[in-house]
Scaffold this motif. Structure first.
Motif, mmCIF file in Angstrom:
data_model
loop_
_atom_site.group_PDB
_atom_site.id
_atom_site.type_symbol
_atom_site.label_atom_id
_atom_site.label_comp_id
_atom_site.label_asym_id
_atom_site.label_seq_id
_atom_site.Cartn_x
_atom_site.Cartn_y
_atom_site.Cartn_z
ATOM 1 N N GLY A 76 -70.449 -69.254 -47.150
ATOM 2 C CA GLY A 76 -71.660 -68.854 -48.143
ATOM 3 C C GLY A 76 -71.401 -67.209 -48.617
ATOM 4 O O GLY A 76 -71.744 -66.901 -49.493
ATOM 5 N N GLN A 77 -70.576 -66.553 -48.024
ATOM 6 C CA GLN A 77 -70.178 -65.173 -48.112
ATOM 7 C C GLN A 77 -69.291 -65.254 -49.439
ATOM 8 O O GLN A 77 -69.581 -64.338 -50.198
ATOM 9 C CB GLN A 77 -69.329 -64.477 -46.967
ATOM 10 N N ALA A 130 -71.770 -66.524 -52.285
ATOM 11 C CA ALA A 130 -72.444 -65.471 -52.665
ATOM 12 C C ALA A 130 -72.057 -64.436 -53.599
ATOM 13 O O ALA A 130 -72.688 -64.064 -54.718
ATOM 14 C CB ALA A 130 -73.586 -65.076 -51.652
ATOM 15 N N VAL A 181 -66.577 -57.564 -48.868
ATOM 16 C CA VAL A 181 -67.530 -58.605 -48.210
ATOM 17 C C VAL A 181 -66.477 -59.353 -47.156
ATOM 18 O O VAL A 181 -67.132 -59.360 -46.065
ATOM 19 C CB VAL A 181 -68.041 -59.729 -49.117
ATOM 20 N N GLN A 226 -66.157 -57.970 -42.554
ATOM 21 C CA GLN A 226 -66.754 -58.862 -41.358
ATOM 22 C C GLN A 226 -65.501 -59.376 -40.676
ATOM 23 O O GLN A 226 -65.519 -59.624 -39.371
ATOM 24 C CB GLN A 226 -67.544 -59.711 -42.117
ATOM 25 N N ARG A 240 -73.324 -56.495 -34.634
ATOM 26 C CA ARG A 240 -73.331 -56.796 -36.001
ATOM 27 C C ARG A 240 -71.801 -57.092 -36.416
ATOM 28 O O ARG A 240 -71.135 -56.579 -36.096
ATOM 29 C CB ARG A 240 -73.774 -55.821 -36.833
ATOM 30 N N ASN A 275 -77.433 -66.381 -47.421
ATOM 31 C CA ASN A 275 -75.910 -65.598 -47.619
ATOM 32 C C ASN A 275 -75.989 -64.198 -47.796
ATOM 33 O O ASN A 275 -75.191 -63.434 -48.885
ATOM 34 C CB ASN A 275 -75.158 -66.320 -48.827
ATOM 35 N N LEU A 276 -76.910 -63.615 -47.098
ATOM 36 C CA LEU A 276 -76.735 -61.957 -47.295
ATOM 37 C C LEU A 276 -75.285 -61.652 -46.683
ATOM 38 O O LEU A 276 -74.814 -62.221 -45.548
ATOM 39 C CB LEU A 276 -78.003 -61.473 -46.713
ATOM 40 N N TYR A 277 -75.022 -60.323 -47.116
ATOM 41 C CA TYR A 277 -73.819 -59.702 -46.379
ATOM 42 C C TYR A 277 -74.300 -59.044 -45.023
ATOM 43 O O TYR A 277 -75.202 -58.170 -44.961
ATOM 44 C CB TYR A 277 -73.339 -58.656 -47.085
ATOM 45 N N PRO A 278 -73.987 -59.594 -43.932
ATOM 46 C CA PRO A 278 -74.497 -59.119 -42.540
ATOM 47 C C PRO A 278 -74.083 -57.775 -42.264
ATOM 48 O O PRO A 278 -74.791 -57.282 -41.437
ATOM 49 C CB PRO A 278 -74.058 -60.109 -41.736
ATOM 50 N N MET A 309 -74.141 -55.348 -44.203
ATOM 51 C CA MET A 309 -74.738 -54.177 -45.050
ATOM 52 C C MET A 309 -76.227 -54.161 -44.873
ATOM 53 O O MET A 309 -76.883 -55.228 -44.526
ATOM 54 C CB MET A 309 -74.471 -54.515 -46.396
#
Lengths: 216, 242
Positions: free
Chosen positions: A115-116, A119, A134, A138, A216, B89-92, B94
């Motif tokens: 999904g990343q 999106a 993105v 992560q 996070r 699907n937000l960027y976690p 940010m």
């Protein structure tokens, strides 16, 4: 025949251990840079790039580091290119490290949910932009612990370079042991020094694994 | 004037045909609701419209941007089409504000300050003006989905695609998201939404598509179709979802 005190032995081993540390750091830094390049190729959309990256990874993971070192050191000098032990050791360890890091990091990139990608695709980001803003930020969080864990393997792998005459901790141990006829003391100290380098790294990796999992 | 023109669109995975020739036009400001059972191809159709899925035959055009079969450079299309997903699907890594700012700064090369202004506007539009600095994990599902809507809107798309955007939400959070979508529709945003919220589809939709086995099985005005389904499949479906 001169007598060696334990302090003489320890002091000489410590001097040589600096090279082990230096070689490890060099391999990790250069291997890391090359590893990122291989990783980008490995997860690229172009099949030809992916194939090259897969071959690279398979070759350097699928053959002993010792053979790679021999080929670089003796093989190249057969073709007339003179290679110093330091260059051969640095190059071989860089290749070895980059192949493993690329694969470790690919696992981390793959762990980022699809999904990343979707999106960021749907917002018009290109592959490189997606990676940069993105995916990699992560993936980095997940990658730190296994990377630190792998650095332990690199530290121990530097011992192999003693074979081509590069004087790091293991080679120094062999030389001192030949001169002192006290292999048990010398190799015991050598082992202890490796342990002192590796154990803190292992502990650190474990700690990172715990903290990175909750944050996070 | 029609914004989206799709004709003869086909897609298959191996031998399995997912879309068996879709013809669809969507006018500017129109709200299209797509319903159907899972596996009927409704999500695939939506994902094709912004290039997340390729197609095997047919043509697709959005606001003058024509997409050919097998085309891989889809940036122009994606600048026209925004999308909101079921899983947010937000960027976690940010904050909500940075989530909204990323694409305008990176893709459109808008300056930081201006992008921040846009982001604050968009977050205010979805009722989250005070959540600019919150990370996704600090937000409820409904709030996350509203940030995702703001993120899509920040690129000022001509059309917004909503792929079951309330399906992952707790029931009490559904309405805050639907409220935002309703407001968008009232403001004249062109929307295509795949949804299981039948009542909402009926209230807000101008056009209703019922998909069945890779085809648009029935289409028409929602009130008409719900009241008098023309095929047993649609009657069945409406009966099964209540």
């Amino acid at each position: 025949m001169t007598d060696f005190s334990t302090w003489d032995i320890v002091r000489n081993l410590l001097m040589a251990a600096r090279w082990t540390v230096l070689l490890s750091v060099f391999a990790l830094v250069c291997g890391g840079v090359v590893g990122v390049a291989v990783l980008l190729m490995r997860s690229s959309r172009r099949r030809s790039l992916r194939t090259v990256a897969i071959c690279y990874i398979e070759v350097f993971q699928g053959t002993p580091l010792l053979m790679q070192l021999f080929l670089l050191f003796f093989g190249l000098s057969l073709t007339g290119v003179e290679v110093s032990p330091w260059t051969a050791a640095g190059a071989a360890l860089t290749l070895f490290t980059s192949a493993y890091l690329a694969e470790i990091w690919r696992g981390c990139v793959d762990a980022i949910p699809r999904g990343q990608w979707e999106a960021s695709s749907s917002l018009g980001l290109s592959y490189v932009e997606q990676m940069r803003y993105v995916i990699l930020p992560q993936a980095l969080r997940i990658a730190i612990a296994p990377t630190v864990g792998f650095s332990v393997q690199v530290v121990k792998a530097t011992a192999v370079t003693s074979i081509i005459g590069f004087v790091e901790l293991s080679k120094a141990g062999a030389m001192i042991s030949n001169a002192t006829f006290a292999p048990f003391t010398v190799y015991g100290l050598v082992g202890l020094m490796y342990f002192c380098m590796c154990y803190p790294l292992s502990l650190y990796a474990k700690k990172l694994e715990r903290t990175m999992n909750v944050s996070r | 004037m029609s914004l989206v023109k799709i004709s003869g669109l086909r897609k298959q995975y191996g031998a399995h045909q997912v879309l068996k020739g879709i013809d669809l036009t969507v006018g500017e400001g129109e709200v299209t609701a797509v319903i159907g059972r899972s596996g009927s191809g409704k999500s695939t159709l939506l994902r094709t419209i912004n290039g997340l899925e390729s197609f095997g035959a047919g043509s697709l055009e959005v606001d003058g941007v024509h997409v050919a079969v097998g085309q891989t450079d889809l940036r122009q299309l994606r600048l026209k089409v925004g999308m909101v997903f079921q899983q947010f699907n937000l960027y976690p890594h940010m904050t909500a504000g940075k989530n909204v700012m990323l694409a305008p700064t990176v893709v459109k090369k808008i300056g930081k300050r201006e992008a921040e202004e846009i982001a604050r506007d968009m977050l205010a539009r979805v009722g989250l003006a005070d959540k600019f600095d919150a990370y996704p994990e600090q937000l409820s599902g409904g709030q996350q989905q509203r940030v995702a809507i703001a993120r899509a809107l920040a690129m000022s798309p001509k059309i917004l695609l909503c792929d079951e955007i309330t399906s992952a939400l707790d029931p009490e959070l559904v309405n805050e998201v639907l409220g935002v979508v309703r407001k968008l529709a009232e403001d004249g945003m062109t929307l295509i939404m795949v949804t299981h919220e039948m009542r909402f589809a009926r209230e807000v939709g101008d056009q209703l598509l019922f998909m069945h086995e890779g085809r648009i099985h029935e289409r028409g005005s929602p009130s008409h179709l719900f009241a008098a389904p023309g095929t047993p499949e649609l009657a069945n479906f409406i009966g099964s979802v209540g």
